[in-house]
Design a protein around this motif. Structure first.
Motif, short mmCIF file in Angstrom:
data_model
loop_
_atom_site.label_atom_id
_atom_site.label_comp_id
_atom_site.label_asym_id
_atom_site.label_seq_id
_atom_site.Cartn_x
_atom_site.Cartn_y
_atom_site.Cartn_z
N MET A 1 -8.07 -26.38 11.10
CA MET A 1 -9.42 -26.27 10.57
C MET A 1 -9.84 -27.58 9.93
O MET A 1 -9.02 -28.39 9.54
N ASN A 2 -11.11 -27.72 9.78
CA ASN A 2 -11.69 -28.90 9.14
C ASN A 2 -11.49 -28.81 7.63
O ASN A 2 -11.86 -27.81 7.01
N ASP A 3 -10.91 -29.86 7.04
CA ASP A 3 -10.62 -29.85 5.60
C ASP A 3 -11.89 -29.71 4.77
O ASP A 3 -11.89 -29.05 3.73
N SER A 4 -12.99 -30.30 5.23
CA SER A 4 -14.25 -30.21 4.51
C SER A 4 -14.76 -28.77 4.49
O SER A 4 -15.20 -28.28 3.45
N ILE A 5 -14.69 -28.10 5.63
CA ILE A 5 -15.12 -26.69 5.69
C ILE A 5 -14.22 -25.83 4.82
O ILE A 5 -14.70 -24.99 4.06
N ASP A 6 -12.92 -26.05 4.91
CA ASP A 6 -11.99 -25.28 4.08
C ASP A 6 -12.27 -25.49 2.60
O ASP A 6 -12.22 -24.54 1.82
N SER A 7 -12.59 -26.71 2.22
CA SER A 7 -12.89 -27.00 0.82
C SER A 7 -14.16 -26.26 0.37
O SER A 7 -14.19 -25.67 -0.72
N GLU A 8 -15.17 -26.27 1.22
CA GLU A 8 -16.41 -25.55 0.89
C GLU A 8 -16.17 -24.05 0.79
O GLU A 8 -16.68 -23.39 -0.12
N LEU A 9 -15.39 -23.50 1.73
CA LEU A 9 -15.12 -22.07 1.70
C LEU A 9 -14.29 -21.68 0.48
O LEU A 9 -14.53 -20.63 -0.12
N ALA A 10 -13.32 -22.52 0.11
CA ALA A 10 -12.53 -22.23 -1.09
C ALA A 10 -13.42 -22.22 -2.33
O ALA A 10 -13.25 -21.38 -3.22
N GLY A 11 -14.39 -23.11 -2.36
CA GLY A 11 -15.33 -23.14 -3.49
C GLY A 11 -16.24 -21.93 -3.50
O GLY A 11 -16.55 -21.39 -4.57
N LEU A 12 -16.68 -21.50 -2.33
CA LEU A 12 -17.58 -20.36 -2.23
C LEU A 12 -16.88 -19.04 -2.53
O LEU A 12 -17.40 -18.19 -3.26
N PHE A 13 -15.69 -18.85 -1.97
CA PHE A 13 -15.00 -17.56 -2.08
C PHE A 13 -14.00 -17.50 -3.22
O PHE A 13 -13.57 -16.41 -3.59
N GLY A 14 -13.60 -18.63 -3.74
CA GLY A 14 -12.52 -18.66 -4.73
C GLY A 14 -11.19 -18.81 -4.02
O GLY A 14 -11.05 -18.48 -2.84
N ARG A 15 -10.22 -19.32 -4.74
CA ARG A 15 -8.91 -19.61 -4.13
C ARG A 15 -8.22 -18.39 -3.57
O ARG A 15 -7.60 -18.44 -2.52
#
Length: 93
Positions: A1-15
């Motif tokens: 997966m794209n690290d940028s997308i994963d970072s955004e999703l982690a921020g949106l959904f929580g760790r």
């Protein structure tokens, strides 16, 4: 997966939810496929408004939030799995 997308999703959904989305499968979750699809459309509609997106995610039950995160990480695969889940639901009813 794209690290940028994963970072955004982690921020949106929580760790925790983001981590669950990486190890759980859609067919293991207790979700209404139509509710997941509706949530996808709401989150996409609010693109550019992270506070509104977060409010949408926060209003979801845990399994639906995980399913939404899975979908946003891999839309093509998630769509196929949700179609299968919808078909199974109809057969039971």
């Amino acid at each position: 997966m794209n690290d940028s997308i994963d970072s955004e999703l982690a921020g949106l959904f929580g760790r925790w939810t983001f981590a669950a989305a990486q190890v759980r499968r859609l067919d293991d979750l207790n979700v209404d496929p139509d509710a997941v699809k509706a949530a996808v459309h709401l989150v996409i509609k609010e693109r550019g408004h992270p506070e509104r997106q977060r409010a949408i995610v926060d209003a979801l039950d845990e399994d639906t939030a995980v399913a939404l995160c899975i979908w946003l990480r891999d839309p093509a695969n998630a769509a196929g799995l949700l179609k299968q889940a919808r078909a199974k639901t109809r057969k039971r009813g």
